[in-house]
Scaffold this active site. Structure first.
Site, PDB file in Angstrom:
ATOM      1  N   GLU A  32       0.814  -1.217   0.000  1.00 17.13           N
ATOM      2  CA  GLU A  32       0.000   0.000   0.000  1.00 17.13           C
ATOM      3  C   GLU A  32       0.851   1.273   0.000  1.00 17.13           C
ATOM      4  O   GLU A  32       0.357   2.344  -0.346  1.00 17.13           O
ATOM      5  CB  GLU A  32      -0.958  -0.042   1.198  1.00 17.13           C
ATOM      6  CG  GLU A  32      -2.007  -1.151   1.022  1.00 17.13           C
ATOM      7  CD  GLU A  32      -2.845  -1.453   2.250  1.00 17.13           C
ATOM      8  OE1 GLU A  32      -3.980  -1.916   2.089  1.00 17.13           O
ATOM      9  OE2 GLU A  32      -2.366  -1.241   3.393  1.00 17.13           O
TER      10      GLU A  32
ATOM     11  N   ASP B  50     -11.119  -7.309  -3.270  1.00 12.46           N
ATOM     12  CA  ASP B  50     -11.879  -8.564  -3.206  1.00 12.46           C
ATOM     13  C   ASP B  50     -13.292  -8.228  -2.741  1.00 12.46           C
ATOM     14  O   ASP B  50     -13.594  -7.063  -2.479  1.00 12.46           O
ATOM     15  CB  ASP B  50     -11.200  -9.541  -2.228  1.00 12.46           C
ATOM     16  CG  ASP B  50     -11.126  -8.970  -0.820  1.00 12.46           C
ATOM     17  OD1 ASP B  50     -12.070  -9.161  -0.059  1.00 12.46           O
ATOM     18  OD2 ASP B  50     -10.124  -8.284  -0.497  1.00 12.46           O
TER      19      ASP B  50
END
Ligand code: 4EH
Length: 228
Positions: free
Chosen positions: A12, A196
């Site tokens: 990230e 997801d």
């Protein structure tokens, strides 16, 4: 301005470190913090490691030790709202801790005395994000994030959390970071790109999409810095 950019996982934050190149690494409290100049801003970057406790620690350090004046979180999340597809960006307007549970004493799930169930993020930063999205021509969703110390990959758990909190997505750090910022009066922005859908195949989708989605979110956060 001194801006904190926080993520949880290396994926990230590394897109930003790669872009900035010139940065100073400071080891502190079992983690690393990165100082960099970006245009007119001083940035302090870190990946906290996963979960509410690690993210609480990092957000506190970035504000109290490194004197961040605003905090931008960037990362990925599991989508609950069927309108959110993998890769889509979501700005949290409020967040809750779905696993904070003293319901045995008659309190609502996510509530403890002295706090509220939901913690809000900074409206001005959220409005700025919409401007950025419009200029770039990208779709930016706004909604509720549910945070807890579990990777959700189960339709039943997903439905329950979505029902109780009307959450659009789940992750493991946002609410704790927002709570730190609120307590220390630092404007907070929480951005997540979907990796997801938090259902039965979430762990496989996550592995496939984490890098791309994390990059999408990181790039957007840097565009926000351009506007600050
Ligand atoms: O920091 C954790 C990472 C998953 S755990 C929370 N992040 C990613 C967001 C997230 C998430 N959280 C809860 C994306 N999808 C989520 C979901 N439920 N379905 C992890 C993943 N890979 C290696 C190690 N830990």
């Amino acid at each position: 301005m001194k801006i904190a950019i926080l993520g949880a996982m290396p994926e990230e934050i590394s897109p930003l470190l790669e872009k900035l190149q010139n940065y100073e690494k400071i080891n502190y409290a079992n983690n690393s913090y990165y100082l960099a100049q970006y245009k007119k801003h001083e940035l302090i970057l870190a990946y906290s490691k996963i979960g509410k406790v690690n993210s609480t620690l990092s957000a506190s350090i970035m504000i109290e030790k490194f004197k961040a004046e605003t905090l931008l979180f960037t990362g990925v999340a599991g989508a609950f709202n069927p309108n959110l597809k993998i890769g889509d960006l979501l700005v949290a307007n409020k967040l809750c801790q779905y696993d904070l549970d003293i319901t045995a004493f008659g309190h609502p799930l996510g509530f403890v005395p002295g706090n509220e169930v939901f913690v809000k993020t900074d409206e001005k930063l959220n409005a700025l994000a919409k401007e950025v999205a419009n200029e770039l021509g990208v779709k930016l969703h706004e909604g509720i994030i549910a945070t807890g110390d579990e990777f959700i990959c189960d339709e039943v758990k997903k439905s329950k959390i979505r029902e109780v909190f009307n959450a659009d997505a789940c992750e493991m750090e946002g609410a704790s970071v927002a709570l730190v910022c609120e307590a220390l009066k630092v404007p907070c922005f929480i951005l997540r790109a979907m990796s997801d859908e938090a259902g039965e195949k979430a762990e496989f989708d996550f592995d496939e999409f984490v890098v791309k989605s994390a990059q999408t979110s990181a790039e957007f956060v840097l565009k926000i810095c351009d506007k600050l």
